[in-house]
Design an enzyme around this catalytic site. Structure first.
Site, PDB file in Angstrom:
ATOM      1  N   SER A 280       0.830  -1.186   0.000  1.00 15.75           N
ATOM      2  CA  SER A 280       0.000   0.000   0.000  1.00 15.75           C
ATOM      3  C   SER A 280       0.876   1.252   0.000  1.00 15.75           C
ATOM      4  O   SER A 280       1.746   1.395  -0.859  1.00 15.75           O
ATOM      5  CB  SER A 280      -0.940  -0.055   1.217  1.00 15.75           C
ATOM      6  OG  SER A 280      -1.964   0.882   1.139  1.00 15.75           O
ATOM      7  N   ASP A 346      -8.389  -4.159  -6.876  1.00 15.32           N
ATOM      8  CA  ASP A 346      -7.968  -3.279  -5.791  1.00 15.32           C
ATOM      9  C   ASP A 346      -7.999  -1.826  -6.244  1.00 15.32           C
ATOM     10  O   ASP A 346      -7.225  -1.417  -7.108  1.00 15.32           O
ATOM     11  CB  ASP A 346      -6.553  -3.667  -5.350  1.00 15.32           C
ATOM     12  CG  ASP A 346      -6.094  -2.923  -4.117  1.00 15.32           C
ATOM     13  OD1 ASP A 346      -6.761  -1.964  -3.708  1.00 15.32           O
ATOM     14  OD2 ASP A 346      -5.054  -3.317  -3.554  1.00 15.32           O
ATOM     15  N   HIS A 397      -7.639  -5.625  -0.876  1.00 16.02           N
ATOM     16  CA  HIS A 397      -6.403  -4.877  -0.630  1.00 16.02           C
ATOM     17  C   HIS A 397      -5.567  -5.513   0.475  1.00 16.02           C
ATOM     18  O   HIS A 397      -4.564  -4.941   0.893  1.00 16.02           O
ATOM     19  CB  HIS A 397      -6.755  -3.430  -0.243  1.00 16.02           C
ATOM     20  CG  HIS A 397      -5.565  -2.517  -0.173  1.00 16.02           C
ATOM     21  ND1 HIS A 397      -4.739  -2.264  -1.257  1.00 16.02           N
ATOM     22  CD2 HIS A 397      -5.045  -1.788   0.856  1.00 16.02           C
ATOM     23  CE1 HIS A 397      -3.781  -1.424  -0.903  1.00 16.02           C
ATOM     24  NE2 HIS A 397      -3.941  -1.125   0.382  1.00 16.02           N
TER      25      HIS A 397
END
Length: 459
Positions: A280, A346, A397
C-alpha cells in the site's frame, strides 16, 4: 469508461493470476468493492483465505523452497529483475513466486509488530526491540538481522486514531525497518541482501493526507534538481518531513540513506543487493527510496568485481502510483527494478491518476498530449492477481490474501492478457447486487471510499 491496468510500454506483459474456481467451495463473483480497505489492515493481514487450505499449501511451498536453494544462488540477479523478469512471470516461475512470498512475509511483519493498542506505551510504534522483533513475529529462522527501525513524520497530524495515550510527544511513527542477511543466509541467497520494508496505512486519514494532493518536483539530488521528475506531494512529504529542532527526529529519508550507506560500506567488496518491499502506502515509500538511492549513486562502486553497481529492486504489494511519466522514465534510466504485485480489483492500485495516467499520455501511439507531464505513471513490471471474496470485501487490498493465494500454486491459473476494467460500473454492481449480503456500516464504508476515489481526481 474502461480503465486499463497495464501499459504496453512495460515488458514483459503482465500475468493475470486467477483463482482456480474449480478448487473452491464457491466461485468468486466478478464484482468489486471499495469497502474501507485501510481500516485495521494490521488485524486482517492473515484472515481472508481459508486457513485449512493455507496449511496444506504451506507444506508444498516448504518442499519447493528446499529444492530451489541452489538455483537461487546462481540466478539471483534474474530474480531481482536484471532482465525485467523476462520469462519469469508468464508463467509465474516457482522460484520468483517463493521470493515474492518471502519478501511479502517481511512486510507482513511490520503489521504484526505495529502496536495499535491506544492504552499501550508503545502505541503506534513497534511492540518489540530490534533484537527480538523478527523472532516475535515468527521469522526467527529468516536469516536476517534488524539493524535499524525507521520512523516517518507527516506534515500534518493524521496518526491520532483513538485513545488519549499517544505514548510520546513525538509525532514520528514507526513505519518499517532495515535488516541484513547473516552469513548463512547470504550463502544461500548468493549475495548479501540489504532489506528495507515498509508498512502501509492503517487509518483513513493517512490515505486522505497522502492522496488528496498533487504532483510536485522530487528534487532529491541537490546537484541536479530535474524539475521534470515529479512525485505525489503527500508521499514526498512523508518521506522528507522531520520534526524540526524541538524533537530532533530526522526525516524518514535521512534515517534510511544514513543506515543503507552504513551497511553498504560495512560489506563493501561483497556481492550485494538492495531489496525494498512495501504494501500500500509502504510500496510508494519503497519506490521513492529506490529512486533516491540510485539518483544519488549510493549503490555505485561498491563491489570489487566487474559488477560496479549494487542492484536496487522493489517488491510492491498493492501499491498506488508514485510519480509522473518523467519519474518512471528516470527510474528506468537509473536501472531501478520494480515488480508490482497487484489485485485487479484493488482500487488503491488505480490511485492517484484514475483518469490522467500512463494510458492517456499518448494519443493513438503517435502524439503526446500537452498535459502528459502531469499524468501519473506506474513504474516497472506488473503481476496481476484476480481474487475477490464476497463475504469479506476488505480482501481486495489485504496483504494476507495476496500471500495466501501465492502460497497455493494449485489454486492459480495464469493468463497472459491485457485487461480493461469499467471500475465505476463494477462498483455500482457491487452496491446493488451485494446489498442484501452486507450490513449498513459496510455499505457506508464502500460509499465513502467511492467518494474519496472521485475527490482525489480534483487536484
Amino acid at each position: 469508461m474502461n480503465f486499463p491496468t497495464f501499459s504496453s510500454e512495460f515488458l514483459p506483459k503482465p500475468s493475470i493470476i486467477r483463482l482456480n474456481e474449480g478448487n473452491l467451495a464457491a466461485p468468486a463473483p466478478k464484482i468489486i468493492s471499495t469497502k474501507d480497505v485501510s481500516k485495521n489492515i494490521a488485524h486482517s493481514v492473515t484472515t481472508c483465505i481459508n486457513t485449512t487450505t493455507d496449511r496444506s499449501c504451506s507444506s508444498n511451498t516448504s518442499s519447493s523452497s528446499s529444492s530451489s536453494t541452489e538455483r537461487l544462488a546462481s540466478m539471483w540477479r534474474e530474480v531481482q529483475g536484471s532482465n525485467n523478469w523476462e520469462n519469469l512471470v508468464d508463467p509465474l516461475d516457482s522460484l520468483l513466486r517463493e521470493e515474492i512470498i518471502r519478501y511479502g512475509e517481511f512486510v507482513a511483519a511490520c503489521y504484526d509488530a505495529f502496536d495499535l493498542d491506544p492504552n499501550s506505551k508503545r502505541y503506534l510504534n513497534c511492540k518489540y526491540g530490534k533484537k527480538r522483533m523478527l523472532r516475535e513475529v515468527g521469522l526467527e529462522d529468516s536469516g536476517y538481522q534488524v539493524t535499524k527501525y525507521i520512523y516517518a513524520t507527516p506534515d500534518i497530524n493524521v496518526f491520532h486514531i483513538g485513545g488519549n495515550n499517544i505514548g510520546s510527544s513525538s509525532c514520528g511513527r514507526w513505519i518499517g525497518y532495515i535488516a541484513v542477511s547473516n552469513d548463512e543466509e547470504t550463502k544461500r541467497l548468493g549475495r548479501r541482501d540489504v532489506l528495507v520494508t515498509f508498512r502501509g496505512t492503517v487509518t483513513s486519514p493517512e490515505w486522505i493526507a497522502n492522496l488528496m494532493s498533487s504532483l510536485t518536483p522530487a528534487r532529491l539530488d541537490p546537484h541536479n534538481p530535474r524539475p521534470q521528475v515529479k512525485v505525489e506531494a503527500g508521499f514526498l512529504s512523508l518521506y522528507t518531513s522531520n520534526e524540526g529542532e524541538k524533537f530532533g527526529l530526522e526525516s524518514c529519508r535521512e534515517q534510511l540513506l544514513s543506515e543503507v550507506g552504513k551497511v553498504l560500506n560495512k560489506y563493501k567488496g561483497e556481492e550485494m543487493s538492495i531489496t525494498l518491499a512495501g504494501h500500500s502506502m509502504g510500496s510508494a515509500l519503497a519506490i521513492l527510496l529506490a529512486y533516491d538511492i540510485a539518483e544519488l549513486g549510493l549503490n555505485r562502486n561498491r563491489l570489487s568485481n566487474n559488477h560496479t553497481v549494487v542492484p536496487v529492486t522493489v517488491f510492491s504489494f498493492g501499491g498506488p502510483r508514485v510519480g509522473n511519466s518523467g519519474f518512471k522514465e528516470r527510474c528506468e534510466e537509473l536501472g531501478v527494478k520494480v515488480l508490482r504485485i497487484t489485485n485487479v480489483n484493488d482500487p488503491i492500485t488505480k490511485l492517484p491518476g484514475v483518469f490522467l495516467n500512463e494510458h492517456f499520455r499518448v494519443l493513438g501511439g503517435w502524439y503526446e498530449v500537452p498535459w502528459s507531464c502531469s499524468c501519473y505513471a506506474h513504474v516497472g513490471v506488473e503481476i496481476l492477481l484476480d481474487f475477490f471474496k464476497m463475504h469479506n470485501p476488505s480482501c481486495v487490498h489485504d496483504l494476507g490474501t495476496y500471500l495466501s493465494l501465492l502460497k497455493c500454486p494449485k489454486r492459480l491459473q495464469v493468463h497472459k492478457e491485457e485487461l480493461g476494467i469499467d471500475f465505476f460500473s463494477r462498483a455500482k454492481e457491487f452496491v446493488i447486487s451485494g446489498a442484501q449480503n452486507f450490513n449498513a456500516l459496510q455499505l457506508k464504508n464502500a460509499a465513502l471510499n467511492m467518494v474519496n476515489l472521485v475527490q482525489s481526481q480534483r487536484t
